[in-house]
Design an enzyme around this catalytic site. Structure first.
Site, short mmCIF file in Angstrom:
data_model
loop_
_atom_site.label_atom_id
_atom_site.label_comp_id
_atom_site.label_asym_id
_atom_site.label_seq_id
_atom_site.Cartn_x
_atom_site.Cartn_y
_atom_site.Cartn_z
N ASP A 79 0.86 -1.18 0.00
CA ASP A 79 0.00 0.00 0.00
C ASP A 79 0.90 1.24 0.00
O ASP A 79 2.13 1.12 0.09
CB ASP A 79 -0.99 -0.03 1.17
CG ASP A 79 -0.31 0.06 2.52
OD1 ASP A 79 0.93 0.23 2.57
OD2 ASP A 79 -1.02 -0.02 3.54
N ASP B 282 -7.76 -7.07 1.32
CA ASP B 282 -6.72 -7.36 2.30
C ASP B 282 -7.24 -6.93 3.65
O ASP B 282 -8.06 -6.01 3.73
CB ASP B 282 -5.43 -6.60 1.98
CG ASP B 282 -5.56 -5.13 2.30
OD1 ASP B 282 -5.23 -4.74 3.44
OD2 ASP B 282 -6.02 -4.36 1.43
N CYS C 262 -12.55 -28.34 8.44
CA CYS C 262 -11.50 -27.46 7.93
C CYS C 262 -10.29 -28.29 7.51
O CYS C 262 -9.89 -29.23 8.21
CB CYS C 262 -11.11 -26.45 9.01
SG CYS C 262 -9.80 -25.34 8.48
N CYS D 297 -7.22 -27.07 7.17
CA CYS D 297 -5.96 -26.38 7.51
C CYS D 297 -5.05 -27.28 8.35
O CYS D 297 -5.49 -28.25 8.97
CB CYS D 297 -6.23 -25.04 8.20
SG CYS D 297 -6.41 -25.13 9.99
N CYS E 8 -6.20 -27.63 12.05
CA CYS E 8 -7.35 -28.51 12.29
C CYS E 8 -7.04 -29.96 11.96
O CYS E 8 -7.63 -30.88 12.55
CB CYS E 8 -8.56 -28.03 11.49
SG CYS E 8 -9.23 -26.47 12.14
N HIS F 251 -5.33 -21.14 11.03
CA HIS F 251 -6.74 -21.47 10.81
C HIS F 251 -7.52 -20.27 10.27
O HIS F 251 -8.26 -20.39 9.29
CB HIS F 251 -7.40 -21.98 12.10
CG HIS F 251 -8.88 -22.12 11.94
ND1 HIS F 251 -9.47 -23.20 11.32
CD2 HIS F 251 -9.89 -21.25 12.22
CE1 HIS F 251 -10.78 -23.02 11.25
NE2 HIS F 251 -11.07 -21.85 11.80
ZN LIG Z 1 -8.67 -24.99 10.45
#
Ligand SMILES: [Zn+2]
Length: 406
Positions: free
Chosen positions: A90, A294, A332, A334, A337, A363
């Site tokens: 930015d 963002d 999830c 990720c 998880c 996460h």
């Molecule tokens: Zn997760």
């Protein structure tokens, strides 16, 4: 630079591809914020694993520390932080003015307060002063005095070397008077022209460097005529490769403001909504025609033990997670998880272990990136509206989570 691949009938939503020298970004896309050339608490490799397509860093912070010449000598922002994909910076305009006026959360300011052009946050000293040529400000780090102009911002962003950079603009607040907003908008228009001139000068001076795409930034606060005027004025500046939508926006009016701007901007250029990342805002903004986003929120709230799930946001530090031997969110994908339980992360927060922030940030960033990735699929297959209704029922309709505490 931008190709539209799908549209959602009856809305301004579209899916597309932004091409940069360091790779492509499938849109809509959420771009995680790496303020100081790092997504706080998470390695760049982990950000790539969880699906981040690009990262956005702040010119203001990198100017103060380590300095743009260090980043340049390291081979540019991406190489400096070991991120091979596309990067954004930015302009510094938001930080010099929001930190300088003592406001960290400009978007959350109460517009019901009496309007004043001299307003600053309670108990804060005004650290930024704007004139037609630029902004004088005091560093939030050590109180040293600095000056940003459109030319300085371009010079800094050229040395940082991100693929997508933003024109220097004046951030106003919802509390500024209408007269001030008009004057400021004209200032931002003139600054946009100066940014283009300086960007072209720097490109001509350094023809061998990777090309950077310059985005103009649309201001105009809550005023429809000013937002439309800004979008028309900057939209007509052919040199801009895309546009940022910035400034003070009340949450309830986000979709409306994006719609005004989008309806005036050229169709074939990407639109980046600056500083937006809450799930409902992302849905509304995608539907209104924004392409990229963002926001620091996914990582910021993670460090205070708040996690996003499709059933709402909750606080892992609350007692409900003490014996919860299950992932933050069952479906999830990720890393957190797949490998860790709520009970374990709850314990890490209570024990003040740093890895708690890391696991929660992974996460939350995955949740937000996946949500916007899903929106892209739902635009392509035409199910966006149904999926949005389902998501809102699950996320905001859930009574069992402690959103009040989150
Ligand atoms: Zn997760």
């Amino acid at each position: 630079m931008f190709e539209i691949t799908a549209r959602l009938d009856g809305t301004a939503a579209r899916a597309g591809v932004i091409t940069t020298e360091r790779g492509q970004i499938q849109t809509p896309a959420f771009i995680p914020v790496a303020t100081q050339a790092t997504v706080r608490a998470v390695l760049p490799e982990a950000m790539a694993d969880l699906g981040a397509q690009a990262l956005l860093s702040n010119a203001y912070h990198l100017y103060l520390q380590p300095g743009p010449e260090i980043v340049d000598d390291a081979g540019g922002l991406g190489r400096f932080m070991n991120w091979p994909g596309p990067t954004f910076t930015d302009s510094g305009g938001f930080q010099v003015l929001s930190l300088g006026a003592g406001f960290k959360k400009t978007l959350a300011m109460d517009p019901g307060v009496v309007q004043s052009d001299e307003v600053i946050a309670p108990g804060k000293e005004r650290l930024a002063h704007v004139d037609d040529d630029g902004v004088n400000f005091k560093s939030h780090r050590d109180g040293s005095i600095h000056r940003f102009t459109p030319e300085v911002s371009m010079q800094i962003q050229h040395r940082l070397g991100a693929d997508i950079i933003f024109a220097f603009d004046e951030l106003t607040t919802l509390m500024n008077s209408r007269e001030y907003q008009e004057m400021s908008l004209e200032r931002t228009r003139l600054w946009a022209l100066r940014c283009i001139a300086e960007h072209q000068r720097l490109e001509a001076q350094n023809p061998d460097r990777p090309r950077q795409s310059l985005f103009g930034v649309i201001q105009g606060a809550q005023y429809e005529d000013l937002r439309r005027k800004a979008a028309r004025d900057l939209g007509a500046m052919d040199y801009f490769a895309g546009f940022g939508i910035g400034g003070a926006i009340e949450k309830q009016r986000l979709a409306e403001i994006v719609s005004w701007v989008v309806s005036e901007l050229p169709e074939n250029k990407p639109r980046h909504l600056l500083g937006i990342g809450e799930p409902d805002d992302l849905f509304h903004a995608v539907e209104a025609g924004a392409d990229t986003f963002d926001c620091v929120n996914p990582s910021r709230v993670a460090r205070t033990s708040r996690v996003y799930t499709r059933a709402g946001r909750y606080n892992l530090a609350s007692a409900a997670s003490r014996r919860a031997f299950e992932p933050i969110e069952p479906n999830c994908d990720c890393y957190t998880c797949r490998n860790y339980t709520r009970a374990y992360i709850h314990h890490l927060f209570k024990a003040k272990e740093m890895v708690a922030s890391t696991l929660c940030t992974i996460h939350n960033e995955r949740f937000t990136i996946k949500l916007v990735d899903d929106m892209r699929d739902w635009i392509a297959d035409g199910t966006f509206r149904e999926r949005k209704a389902e998501f809102f029922a699950g996320y905001y309709g859930a009574a069992s989570n402690d959103r009040s505490a989150g």
